[in-house]
Design an enzyme around this catalytic site. Structure first.
Site, short mmCIF file in Angstrom:
data_model
loop_
_atom_site.label_atom_id
_atom_site.label_comp_id
_atom_site.label_asym_id
_atom_site.label_seq_id
_atom_site.Cartn_x
_atom_site.Cartn_y
_atom_site.Cartn_z
N MET A 1 -35.11 29.06 25.81
CA MET A 1 -35.20 28.27 26.95
C MET A 1 -36.03 28.74 28.11
O MET A 1 -36.84 28.34 28.60
CB MET A 1 -33.69 28.07 27.27
CG MET A 1 -33.68 26.86 28.08
SD MET A 1 -31.90 26.68 29.06
CE MET A 1 -31.08 25.92 27.59
N TYR B 1 -33.63 35.02 19.24
CA TYR B 1 -32.58 34.57 18.45
C TYR B 1 -32.75 34.22 16.92
O TYR B 1 -34.05 34.05 16.52
CB TYR B 1 -32.68 33.07 19.23
CG TYR B 1 -31.68 32.80 20.48
CD1 TYR B 1 -30.56 33.28 20.30
CD2 TYR B 1 -32.49 32.30 21.35
CE1 TYR B 1 -30.00 32.98 21.70
CE2 TYR B 1 -31.89 32.10 22.60
CZ TYR B 1 -30.45 32.58 22.87
OH TYR B 1 -29.74 32.13 23.87
N ARG C 1 -47.80 -2.95 19.31
CA ARG C 1 -46.68 -2.34 20.24
C ARG C 1 -46.59 -3.53 21.50
O ARG C 1 -46.33 -4.70 20.47
CB ARG C 1 -47.34 -1.23 20.78
CG ARG C 1 -46.40 -0.08 21.53
CD ARG C 1 -47.09 1.19 21.92
NE ARG C 1 -48.20 0.96 23.01
CZ ARG C 1 -48.78 1.79 23.60
NH1 ARG C 1 -48.54 3.13 23.07
NH2 ARG C 1 -49.74 1.36 24.72
N LYS D 1 -50.98 7.64 34.19
CA LYS D 1 -49.37 7.74 33.85
C LYS D 1 -48.76 8.74 33.34
O LYS D 1 -49.52 9.68 33.25
CB LYS D 1 -49.32 6.52 32.71
CG LYS D 1 -49.99 7.00 31.25
CD LYS D 1 -49.99 5.94 30.31
CE LYS D 1 -50.66 6.61 29.00
NZ LYS D 1 -51.04 5.49 28.15
C1 LIG Z 1 -52.41 5.53 27.83
C2 LIG Z 1 -53.27 4.57 27.66
C3 LIG Z 1 -54.62 4.49 27.72
C4 LIG Z 1 -55.36 6.05 27.93
O1 LIG Z 1 -55.48 6.48 26.37
P1 LIG Z 1 -56.23 7.78 26.23
O2 LIG Z 1 -56.25 7.75 24.64
O3 LIG Z 1 -55.62 8.83 26.77
O4 LIG Z 1 -57.62 7.69 26.80
C5 LIG Z 1 -55.19 3.59 27.74
N1 LIG Z 1 -54.75 2.14 27.65
C6 LIG Z 1 -53.41 1.96 27.47
C7 LIG Z 1 -52.90 0.73 27.42
C8 LIG Z 1 -52.59 3.36 27.54
O5 LIG Z 1 -51.06 3.12 27.61
#
Ligand SMILES: *Cc1c(COP(=O)(O)O)cnc(C)c1O
Length: 624
Positions: free
Chosen positions: A305, A257, A132, A37
């Site tokens: 920046m 800055y 979540r 991801k």
């Molecule tokens: C991002 C994610 C992972 C991976 O987690 P890491 O700590 O990066 O290994 C696994 N399962 C879900 C559902 C995630 O969103």
């Protein structure tokens, strides 16, 4: 030699090394899902996914439909789980790209079940304490009848997610127990059960699962000291830049800055051409570390920046253009997890945001094997409007054909004319065969007598066709634009424009022999050929054949034949019956086939390119 202002290097050898370290912890029946991801935590989803698959990944995990679709677009066929809840509006794309959705609510299940005609794989997400996404524990009672209620949704997997696998084994153990209890009560067993992220691969027992989801650790980032002691990992990403300017500040001078840094002594400092717009965090102001010539340098003043200042007082022999490493493997101080410790940040976040303006280079076995474009998104045509797409096509052709001129011709003559302007009503010639017979002329000793035979297949547009002849190129030119004109001949200007010097002998369409009528028009002749039955053939692909008789001046020394339409399969032949000795054919072809086959014997010479597309403005010059 990398010439960029800043760039990231992705070491795929280190990535593969990390995977080997991590998979050693897995029980025999447990395989892994590579989490890619957010563009593989900023490492490049396609390259990471490809190498993970090569190293045994059975599944890929993405955040959303968009990310999954991009991997499909790039040719990845491995199953892909969309980890976050998808929106109902994303369902069509989800199905189109054959992504596995995570189902976290009955509402979504219903929408999905209604939208699909084929059975599709899904994974159920159970919230065992993460707080979540996922079915809450108060919501799980209807999951028992889920397969019956949503008959097109095949539960391929059930998963949950740890809240603190890297540091709270007690809470993780509780989540595990809740998950196990839930699974044990369920009357069905999916193919995949998974709960562990990468830290839990090391900190938890995964023997009741058969899949783990590996992210952060595979990128070589330790979540904490405990993990560091248990496994050896190598950072995959290095973020580099170059010294942009070298300057000197006197004691008391301020840098950057808001004057947050005041030099306490004379200081040599360098300006790096990166800032928070490049993903180098603003919070690293006055606390970040950079490696230059094997020495750690402090960030001084605020990260702005586009620029950042570092103290290089301790470094001798330093010059503009020298490399500076912002994040990477070479020293502990600049490992991502230690950089973020300077401002209590998150390594996950830093990786995702790094190098927004930087090209990414992938290294494998020490060599750069690929690079990603600056914008970090491979070309996806639906990103663009029609007019933008047209200019992309044009630019791409110029790049590919290494010639602006040829590219422009092909773009405007072929693509625009046939595909863009005419709305897909594509007319082209197939099996184009043109034979020209040269003989001595009894009447005119300065001329060859010429017979031409032309045949091809094409869709019929009108119930007539026109053959045109003129004595100057200017006059003939207008016939190139007319789509009823199937043949043109340039007659020597010493001849009168009449049938004695240019005559159409026979014109056939399929088996119909057409009537011809000669019209004189503005110093040209047009021979209009028609047949009452032709109107029935309009829109059909038909066989054309056209033969003519005329003369060609001997002093011309060359004879050109042009293809002015898009043509598939070409043979052009000059038959001279041995009256010419050293005839040569010089083809000028655009299209994939640039050098058509030339064959000759004592009587004739021909060029041919069977089956290949040949673009307009191609042709052949016979040197007589
Ligand atoms: C991002 C994610 C992972 C991976 O987690 P890491 O700590 O990066 O290994 C696994 N399962 C879900 C559902 C995630 O969103």
């Amino acid at each position: 030699m990398i010439e960029d202002r800043s760039w990231t290097e992705i070491d795929l050898d280190n990535f593969e090394y990390n995977l080997k370290q991590l998979t050693q912890f897995l029980p025999d029946n447990v395989s892994f899902m590579q989490i890619v991801k957010a563009d593989a935590y900023g490492h490049g989803a396609f390259e990471i996914a490809s190498h993970a698959i090569k190293n045994g990944a059975k599944y890929l995990g993405v955040a959303n439909v968009e990310e999954g679709g991009l991997l499909r677009y790039q040719g990845i066929t491995t199953p892909i789980l969309v980890l976050s809840p998808s929106l109902v509006s994303e369902i069509p794309k989800l199905l189109e790209h054959k992504l596995t959705p995570t189902v976290s609510s009955y509402q979504f299940a219903e929408a999905l079940n209604d939208a699909t005609t084929d059975e599709i794989n899904i994974h159920l997400n159970i919230d065992t304490g993460m707080g979540r996404s996922g079915f809450s524990m108060t919501d799980i009672s209807n999951l028992e009848t889920f397969p019956k209620t949503y008959d097109k949704l095949k539960i391929e997997g059930i998963f949950s997610h740890y809240a603190s696998s890297e540091n709270d084994t007690e809470f993780s153990w509780q989540q595990t127990e809740i998950f196990k209890r839930f699974l044990n009560k369920l009357s069905y067993k999916p193919k995949y059960i998974h709960i562990a992220n990468s830290a839990a691969v090391i900190t938890a027992k995964n023997d009741f699962c058969n899949l783990v989801r590996i992210g952060l650790l595979s990128y070589g980032i330790y979540c904490n000291e405990k993990i560091k002691k248990l496994v050896n990992l190598k950072p995959v990403m290095t973020f580099k830049t170059k010294i942009g300017q070298i300057k000197f500040a006197q004691a008391g001078d301020s840098i950057g800055y808001n004057r947050t840094f005041i030099a306490s002594k004379d200081t040599k400092f360098a300006i790096l051409p990166v800032g928070y717009a490049d993903g180098y965090d603003y919070l690293l102001s006055n606390c970040g570390k950079v490696l230059v010539k094997d020495k750690i340098c402090n960030i001084i003043g605020k990260v702005s920046m586009d620029m950042t200042a570092i103290d290089i007082s301790e470094i001798e022999n330093i010059a503009v253009g020298d490399e500076a490493i912002l994040i990477g493997a070479d020293r502990n101080e600049i490992r991502a997890e230690n950089i973020v410790a300077n401002y209590s940040g998150s390594a996950y976040e830093l990786l995702c945001q790094i190098g927004r303006r930087a090209k990414r280079y992938y290294r494998n076995h020490g060599k750069i094997i690929a690079s990603s474009p600056l914008l970090r998104r491979d070309f996806v045509s639906t990103d663009f409007s029609d007019s933008k797409l047209n200019s992309i096509i044009e630019a791409a052709m110029q790049e590919r054909l290494q010639s602006k001129q040829v590219a422009n011709i092909i773009y405007s003559e072929v693509l625009k004319k046939y595909f863009i302007e005419h709305d897909n009503d594509i007319h082209y010639r197939k099996n184009f065969n043109h034979t020209i017979y040269l003989e001595e002329s009894e009447k005119f000793s300065e001329y060859y007598q010429v017979r031409t035979e032309l045949s091809f297949n094409k869709k019929l547009r009108n119930d007539y066709i026109t053959v045109a002849c003129a004595t100057t190129e200017n006059k003939l030119e207008k016939y190139f634009m007319r789509n009823d004109v199937e043949y043109r001949w340039l007659l020597d200007e010493n001849f009168a424009l009449n049938e004695e010097y240019f005559r159409v002998c026979k014109v056939k369409i399929n088996n119909l022999e057409l009537e011809h009528k000669l019209l004189n028009n503005d110093n040209c002749i047009e021979i209009r050929c028609s047949h009452p039955d032709l109107k029935n053939l309009i829109g059909e692909e038909v066989d054309f054949s056209i033969s003519t008789k005329t003369y060609y001046p001997k002093k011309a020394k060359q004879l050109s034949v042009y293809l002015i339409e898009l043509t598939k399969g070409v043979e052009i032949k000059l038959v001279h019956h041995g009256i010419l000795q050293n005839v040569e054919a010089v083809p000028i072809f655009s299209g994939r086939c640039k050098f058509p086959k030339i064959s000759s014997n004592k009587d004739s010479i021909s060029i041919s390119s069977e089956k290949e597309w040949v673009f307009p403005t191609s042709g052949v010059v016979f040197v007589l």
